[in-house]
Scaffold this motif. Structure first.
Motif, PDB file in Angstrom:
ATOM      1  N   ASN A  96      -2.272   3.482 -10.554  1.00 17.50           N
ATOM      2  CA  ASN A  96      -3.068   4.909 -10.091  1.00 17.50           C
ATOM      3  C   ASN A  96      -3.304   5.058  -9.126  1.00 17.50           C
ATOM      4  O   ASN A  96      -3.493   6.452  -8.752  1.00 17.50           O
ATOM      5  CB  ASN A  96      -4.374   4.395 -11.060  1.00 17.50           C
ATOM      6  CG  ASN A  96      -4.160   4.177 -12.164  1.00 17.50           C
ATOM      7  OD1 ASN A  96      -2.815   5.026 -13.079  1.00 17.50           O
ATOM      8  ND2 ASN A  96      -5.150   3.470 -13.150  1.00 17.50           N
ATOM      9  N   ALA A  97      -3.485   4.290  -8.329  1.00 18.09           N
ATOM     10  CA  ALA A  97      -4.230   4.262  -6.916  1.00 18.09           C
ATOM     11  C   ALA A  97      -3.021   5.590  -6.350  1.00 18.09           C
ATOM     12  O   ALA A  97      -2.864   6.137  -5.463  1.00 18.09           O
ATOM     13  CB  ALA A  97      -4.612   3.192  -5.594  1.00 18.09           C
ATOM     14  N   SER A  98      -1.254   5.258  -6.568  1.00 20.03           N
ATOM     15  CA  SER A  98      -0.813   5.767  -5.290  1.00 20.03           C
ATOM     16  C   SER A  98       0.170   6.644  -6.336  1.00 20.03           C
ATOM     17  O   SER A  98       0.536   7.385  -5.830  1.00 20.03           O
ATOM     18  CB  SER A  98       0.703   4.594  -5.786  1.00 20.03           C
ATOM     19  OG  SER A  98       1.105   4.343  -6.774  1.00 20.03           O
ATOM     20  N   ALA A  99      -0.455   6.952  -7.389  1.00 20.68           N
ATOM     21  CA  ALA A  99       0.144   8.760  -8.593  1.00 20.68           C
ATOM     22  C   ALA A  99      -1.273   9.341  -7.895  1.00 20.68           C
ATOM     23  O   ALA A  99      -2.253   9.637  -6.815  1.00 20.68           O
ATOM     24  CB  ALA A  99      -0.758   8.260  -9.779  1.00 20.68           C
ATOM     25  N   VAL A 100      -0.175  10.941  -7.789  1.00 21.63           N
ATOM     26  CA  VAL A 100      -1.927  12.378  -7.813  1.00 21.63           C
ATOM     27  C   VAL A 100      -2.834  11.604  -8.535  1.00 21.63           C
ATOM     28  O   VAL A 100      -2.930  12.155  -9.596  1.00 21.63           O
ATOM     29  CB  VAL A 100      -0.370  13.820  -7.804  1.00 21.63           C
ATOM     30  CG1 VAL A 100      -1.467  14.412  -7.816  1.00 21.63           C
ATOM     31  CG2 VAL A 100       0.232  13.398  -7.174  1.00 21.63           C
ATOM     32  N   MET A 144       1.132  -1.327  -0.423  1.00 24.65           N
ATOM     33  CA  MET A 144      -0.228  -0.319   0.078  1.00 24.65           C
ATOM     34  C   MET A 144       0.981   1.146  -0.677  1.00 24.65           C
ATOM     35  O   MET A 144       1.594   1.410   1.375  1.00 24.65           O
ATOM     36  CB  MET A 144      -1.063   0.225   0.612  1.00 24.65           C
ATOM     37  CG  MET A 144      -1.363   1.395   1.376  1.00 24.65           C
ATOM     38  SD  MET A 144      -2.033   1.376   3.532  1.00 24.65           S
ATOM     39  CE  MET A 144      -0.237   1.690   4.118  1.00 24.65           C
ATOM     40  N   LYS A 145       0.867   2.348  -0.379  1.00 27.24           N
ATOM     41  CA  LYS A 145       1.968   3.026  -1.193  1.00 27.24           C
ATOM     42  C   LYS A 145       1.271   4.876  -1.078  1.00 27.24           C
ATOM     43  O   LYS A 145       0.350   4.427  -2.799  1.00 27.24           O
ATOM     44  CB  LYS A 145       2.912   2.926  -2.089  1.00 27.24           C
ATOM     45  CG  LYS A 145       3.552   1.883  -1.335  1.00 27.24           C
ATOM     46  CD  LYS A 145       4.479   2.139  -2.109  1.00 27.24           C
ATOM     47  CE  LYS A 145       5.926   0.581  -1.860  1.00 27.24           C
ATOM     48  NZ  LYS A 145       7.128   0.634  -2.483  1.00 27.24           N
ATOM     49  N   PHE A 146       0.168   5.036  -0.554  1.00 31.83           N
ATOM     50  CA  PHE A 146      -0.248   6.533  -1.101  1.00 31.83           C
ATOM     51  C   PHE A 146       0.779   7.549  -1.627  1.00 31.83           C
ATOM     52  O   PHE A 146       1.785   7.371  -1.171  1.00 31.83           O
ATOM     53  CB  PHE A 146      -1.622   6.992   0.165  1.00 31.83           C
ATOM     54  CG  PHE A 146      -2.294   6.060   0.012  1.00 31.83           C
ATOM     55  CD1 PHE A 146      -4.004   6.279  -0.796  1.00 31.83           C
ATOM     56  CD2 PHE A 146      -2.670   5.174   0.976  1.00 31.83           C
ATOM     57  CE1 PHE A 146      -4.489   5.409  -1.516  1.00 31.83           C
ATOM     58  CE2 PHE A 146      -4.271   4.999   0.335  1.00 31.83           C
ATOM     59  CZ  PHE A 146      -5.082   4.957  -0.141  1.00 31.83           C
ATOM     60  N   ASN A 147       0.312   8.306  -2.150  1.00 31.74           N
ATOM     61  CA  ASN A 147       0.956   9.175  -2.599  1.00 31.74           C
ATOM     62  C   ASN A 147       1.396  10.180  -1.687  1.00 31.74           C
ATOM     63  O   ASN A 147       0.341  10.717  -0.843  1.00 31.74           O
ATOM     64  CB  ASN A 147       0.648  10.353  -3.425  1.00 31.74           C
ATOM     65  CG  ASN A 147       1.628  11.064  -4.345  1.00 31.74           C
ATOM     66  OD1 ASN A 147       1.568  12.337  -3.734  1.00 31.74           O
ATOM     67  ND2 ASN A 147       1.699  10.680  -5.830  1.00 31.74           N
ATOM     68  N   LYS A 148       2.666  11.049  -1.171  1.00 31.38           N
ATOM     69  CA  LYS A 148       3.095  11.804   0.202  1.00 31.38           C
ATOM     70  C   LYS A 148       2.024  12.934  -0.096  1.00 31.38           C
ATOM     71  O   LYS A 148       1.959  13.650   0.995  1.00 31.38           O
ATOM     72  CB  LYS A 148       4.632  12.264  -0.042  1.00 31.38           C
ATOM     73  CG  LYS A 148       5.525  11.174   0.381  1.00 31.38           C
ATOM     74  CD  LYS A 148       6.996  11.216  -0.102  1.00 31.38           C
ATOM     75  CE  LYS A 148       7.862   9.965   0.366  1.00 31.38           C
ATOM     76  NZ  LYS A 148       9.018  10.601   0.575  1.00 31.38           N
ATOM     77  N   ALA A 149       2.210  13.425  -1.167  1.00 27.81           N
ATOM     78  CA  ALA A 149       0.150  14.657  -1.152  1.00 27.81           C
ATOM     79  C   ALA A 149      -0.844  14.611  -0.546  1.00 27.81           C
ATOM     80  O   ALA A 149      -1.012  15.050  -0.006  1.00 27.81           O
ATOM     81  CB  ALA A 149       0.334  14.803  -2.812  1.00 27.81           C
ATOM     82  N   TYR A 150      -0.870  12.741  -0.244  1.00 27.15           N
ATOM     83  CA  TYR A 150      -2.416  12.891   1.310  1.00 27.15           C
ATOM     84  C   TYR A 150      -1.726  12.598   2.679  1.00 27.15           C
ATOM     85  O   TYR A 150      -2.260  12.027   3.125  1.00 27.15           O
ATOM     86  CB  TYR A 150      -2.685  11.779   0.418  1.00 27.15           C
ATOM     87  CG  TYR A 150      -3.294  11.673  -1.622  1.00 27.15           C
ATOM     88  CD1 TYR A 150      -3.858  12.763  -1.391  1.00 27.15           C
ATOM     89  CD2 TYR A 150      -2.749  10.871  -2.273  1.00 27.15           C
ATOM     90  CE1 TYR A 150      -3.939  12.808  -2.971  1.00 27.15           C
ATOM     91  CE2 TYR A 150      -2.669  10.590  -3.621  1.00 27.15           C
ATOM     92  CZ  TYR A 150      -3.360  11.692  -3.593  1.00 27.15           C
ATOM     93  OH  TYR A 150      -4.556  11.809  -5.135  1.00 27.15           O
TER      94      TYR A 150
END
Length: 169
Positions: free
Chosen positions: A38-42, A1-7
């Protein structure tokens, strides 16, 4: 699981278990599932989804704590300060002990009144029936006592009469 750091601002407002669950739900949706890339990108959809999750979590917290409105808790704000700021801004509960006790007493009074009304509705006819039967039994017992007293008086009269007859012989 890797959400973008922007979140990270949104992710920090959720407990890790909900972050994991949100990730799983995002990439395994029935309608148009997202790939991990796609989910880990902004992505506007990911941001909207995370905001929705944060709002749901905060509403849940608010609902759980609505009986303690005295304690200031900035978890309900969208822009959540760090834990040190929250601790500094929160009034200690002990300062409000009397007010809390008063509210608890009012709530208990209200609940006991509701319970009495419920019991009256639920058991009222049963209690009336039992009370009527009890009154009938008391009346029957009183009638029997009265009859017993009358019989005793008659017995006493007969005993006197027999005593006077035995004396006259």
């Amino acid at each position: 699981m890797k959400f973008n750091k922007a979140y990270s601002g949104l992710i920090n407002k959720l407990p890790p278990s909900l972050v994991n669950e949100a990730w799983k739900r995002l990439i395994s949706r029935k309608k148009s599932p997202m790939t991990a890339e796609n989910a880990s990108a902004v992505n506007l959809l990911v941001e909207s989804f995370l905001r929705h999750e944060v709002n749901r979590y905060q509403k849940k917290l608010k609902y759980q704590r609505k009986s303690w409105p005295i304690v200031k808790n900035s978890l309900y704000n969208t822009d959540m300060p760090d834990q040190e700021t929250q601790t500094r801004d929160t009034d200690p509960i002990c300062d409000h002990e009397e007010e809390i006790n008063c509210r608890v007493k009012k709530e208990l009074d209200s609940l006991s009144l509701q319970l009495l009304k419920y019991n009256e509705k639920t058991f009222g006819s049963l209690m009336q029936k039992i009370t009527k039967q009890l009154e009938e039994q008391v009346n029957a017992n009183n009638k029997l006592r009265s009859e017993i007293e009358q019989q005793k008086i008659q017995l006493h009269k007969v005993e006197k009469l027999l005593a006077s007859l035995s004396i006259n012989k």
